[in-house]
Write a protein that holds these residues in place. Structure first.
Motif, mmCIF file in Angstrom:
data_model
loop_
_atom_site.group_PDB
_atom_site.id
_atom_site.type_symbol
_atom_site.label_atom_id
_atom_site.label_comp_id
_atom_site.label_asym_id
_atom_site.label_seq_id
_atom_site.Cartn_x
_atom_site.Cartn_y
_atom_site.Cartn_z
ATOM 1 N N MET A 1 38.499 22.952 -18.911
ATOM 2 C CA MET A 1 39.257 23.306 -20.123
ATOM 3 C C MET A 1 38.334 23.485 -21.326
ATOM 4 N N GLU A 2 37.239 22.751 -21.371
ATOM 5 C CA GLU A 2 36.271 22.993 -22.450
ATOM 6 C C GLU A 2 35.751 24.425 -22.348
ATOM 7 N N ARG A 3 35.422 24.849 -21.121
ATOM 8 C CA ARG A 3 34.934 26.231 -20.923
ATOM 9 C C ARG A 3 35.999 27.242 -21.334
ATOM 10 N N TYR A 4 37.256 26.947 -20.976
ATOM 11 C CA TYR A 4 38.339 27.882 -21.312
ATOM 12 C C TYR A 4 38.509 27.985 -22.831
ATOM 13 N N PHE A 5 38.620 26.832 -23.500
ATOM 14 C CA PHE A 5 38.870 26.868 -24.944
ATOM 15 C C PHE A 5 37.707 27.480 -25.721
ATOM 16 N N GLU A 6 36.502 27.448 -25.120
ATOM 17 C CA GLU A 6 35.343 28.061 -25.787
ATOM 18 C C GLU A 6 35.353 29.591 -25.706
ATOM 19 N N GLN A 7 36.258 30.166 -24.912
ATOM 20 C CA GLN A 7 36.360 31.632 -24.800
ATOM 21 C C GLN A 7 36.845 32.217 -26.139
ATOM 22 N N PRO A 8 36.534 33.506 -26.395
ATOM 23 C CA PRO A 8 37.010 34.138 -27.638
ATOM 24 C C PRO A 8 38.542 34.121 -27.725
ATOM 25 N N ALA A 9 39.041 34.064 -28.950
ATOM 26 C CA ALA A 9 40.491 33.999 -29.172
ATOM 27 C C ALA A 9 41.210 35.179 -28.528
ATOM 28 N N GLU A 10 40.592 36.384 -28.577
ATOM 29 C CA GLU A 10 41.277 37.570 -28.014
ATOM 30 C C GLU A 10 41.437 37.451 -26.498
ATOM 31 N N PHE A 11 40.494 36.770 -25.829
ATOM 32 C CA PHE A 11 40.637 36.532 -24.381
ATOM 33 C C PHE A 11 41.783 35.546 -24.133
ATOM 34 N N LYS A 12 41.808 34.467 -24.892
ATOM 35 C CA LYS A 12 42.841 33.434 -24.673
ATOM 36 C C LYS A 12 44.239 33.971 -24.959
ATOM 37 N N ARG A 13 44.335 34.882 -25.925
ATOM 38 C CA ARG A 13 45.664 35.407 -26.284
ATOM 39 C C ARG A 13 46.282 36.256 -25.160
ATOM 40 N N LEU A 14 45.470 36.674 -24.191
ATOM 41 C CA LEU A 14 46.009 37.397 -23.032
ATOM 42 C C LEU A 14 46.919 36.497 -22.210
ATOM 43 N N GLN A 15 46.780 35.175 -22.366
ATOM 44 C CA GLN A 15 47.616 34.233 -21.614
ATOM 45 C C GLN A 15 48.774 33.699 -22.465
ATOM 46 N N PRO B 1 44.260 32.456 -16.078
ATOM 47 C CA PRO B 1 43.283 33.312 -16.769
ATOM 48 C C PRO B 1 42.236 33.861 -15.801
ATOM 49 N N GLU B 2 41.776 35.077 -16.084
ATOM 50 C CA GLU B 2 40.731 35.686 -15.241
ATOM 51 C C GLU B 2 39.416 34.930 -15.410
ATOM 52 N N GLY B 3 38.625 34.884 -14.320
ATOM 53 C CA GLY B 3 37.300 34.280 -14.419
ATOM 54 C C GLY B 3 37.278 32.776 -14.174
ATOM 55 N N TRP C 1 41.010 27.465 -11.103
ATOM 56 C CA TRP C 1 42.046 27.066 -12.058
ATOM 57 C C TRP C 1 43.248 26.389 -11.392
ATOM 58 N N LYS C 2 43.878 27.075 -10.447
ATOM 59 C CA LYS C 2 45.127 26.567 -9.852
ATOM 60 C C LYS C 2 44.904 25.224 -9.154
ATOM 61 N N GLU C 3 43.847 25.169 -8.359
ATOM 62 C CA GLU C 3 43.580 23.937 -7.600
ATOM 63 C C GLU C 3 43.288 22.764 -8.542
ATOM 64 N N THR C 4 42.511 23.022 -9.594
ATOM 65 C CA THR C 4 42.149 21.963 -10.549
ATOM 66 C C THR C 4 43.380 21.476 -11.308
ATOM 67 N N MET C 5 44.179 22.427 -11.825
ATOM 68 C CA MET C 5 45.366 22.071 -12.620
ATOM 69 C C MET C 5 46.407 21.364 -11.747
ATOM 70 N N ASP C 6 46.655 21.909 -10.549
ATOM 71 C CA ASP C 6 47.642 21.285 -9.660
ATOM 72 C C ASP C 6 47.184 19.893 -9.221
ATOM 73 N N GLY C 7 45.881 19.760 -8.959
ATOM 74 C CA GLY C 7 45.351 18.477 -8.501
ATOM 75 C C GLY C 7 45.511 17.388 -9.544
#
Length: 298
Positions: free
Chosen positions: A2-16, A91-93, A97-103
């Motif tokens: 999640m640190e890696r995800y939140f560090e992505q540019p805002a325009e990438f995150k807004r796709l989700q 999110p792409e890349g 994601w799914k396995e980590t979040m579900d786990g």
């Protein structure tokens, strides 16, 4: 992750971002969620009655935090509340994601179920009084990210004084302190989660089910002196300056009815908690904090 995800540019995150689904899946950008203490006049009156040292910091606008909503567990085949039970967003890349979040999410739900059974027994109810209502509930793993590089000034309010609208909330220890809670007597306490422990907070749905015997816990997240110390240490070690909390909101199933359970139905306060569909209750609460259409009046 999640640190890696939140560090992505805002325009990438807004796709989700999924505002049409009340932000109940995908990302909620900073500046969207309005703290309840900013819009609830009754709550504001209560706050003024607290001693100065116990009063929360007053937010000036929406929370400057990001949050990702990930549905955990089986979904109901039929529901009147489709927006609260929507398909997940990946999110792409992030192939893991799914396995980590579900786990992580399923571990959090298991911990909540164990505590819910213990609480039911402690309250003199059947041991499945709460867990039976949780089946196929819209449990949400909702890691929250706050950018301490941009918002790391002492006194910054990341999550204004509020209660959680769900059943029970659980999360692990954050790398950066900042969470304060209010005890039932109105005393403000800074939370320190020991290593290897999880924190559980009561939400509004358990208050409803117990006719106010177990009230929703009030809390806020604010940059304080201990946060600043952690920022300094993280900077020296070249670690991420995103404050991530691994929060999971457990819920009563959307189509189940919220009402005082067992002997709580005979409580003198039971009339203050009339029967209501859990999904309808959630939608009303979401409207107040600006996550569903226009803010409503409760």
């Amino acid at each position: 992750m999640m640190e890696r995800y939140f560090e992505q540019p805002a325009e990438f995150k807004r796709l989700q971002e999924r505002p049409s689904l009340h932000y109940q899946v995908g990302v909620t950008p900073e500046g969207v969620e309005v703290p309840r203490s900013l819009v609830d006049e009754e709550m504001q009156m209560k706050l003024k009655s607290l001693p100065k040292e116990c009063q929360p910091l007053t937010p000036t606008g929406p929370d400057p935090k990001w949050r990702y909503m990930w549905r955990v567990g089986p979904r109901p085949l039929t529901t009147k509340f489709q927006e609260l039970n929507s398909e997940p967003v990946i999110p792409e890349g992030f192939p893991e994601w799914k396995e980590t979040m579900d786990g992580w999410g399923s571990k959090m739900v298991s911990a909540i179920e164990a505590v819910a059974e213990m609480a039911a027994i402690g309250f003199g109810l059947p041991n499945d009084a709460f867990t039976s209502l949780m089946k196929q509930g819209p449990h949400l793993l909702a890691p929250t990210g706050s950018d301490l590089k941009r918002h790391g000034k002492e006194g910054t309010v990341f999550a204004g004084y509020h209660y959680d609208l769900n059943f029970l909330t659980i999360h692990g220890r954050s790398r950066f302190p900042g969470l304060s809670i209010w005890l039932r007597n109105g005393k403000k306490v800074e939370v320190k989660v020991p290593v290897g422990c999880l924190l559980i907070q009561t939400g509004k749905q358990i208050e409803w089910l117990t006719a106010g015997e177990c009230i929703a816990g009030m809390h806020e997240v604010v940059v304080n002196s201990r946060t600043l110390d952690a920022i300094k240490a993280a900077s020296q070690d070249n670690r991420s300056l995103w404050r991530v909390s691994s929060t999971l909101f457990s819920h009563i199933a959307s189509d189940a009815v919220l009402k005082p359970q067992g002997h709580f139905a005979r409580s003198p306060l039971a009339d203050s908690y009339p029967p209501i569909c859990a999904g309808e209750f959630v939608e009303k609460e979401l409207a107040v904090i600006n996550l569903k259409g226009n803010r409503g009046n409760l």
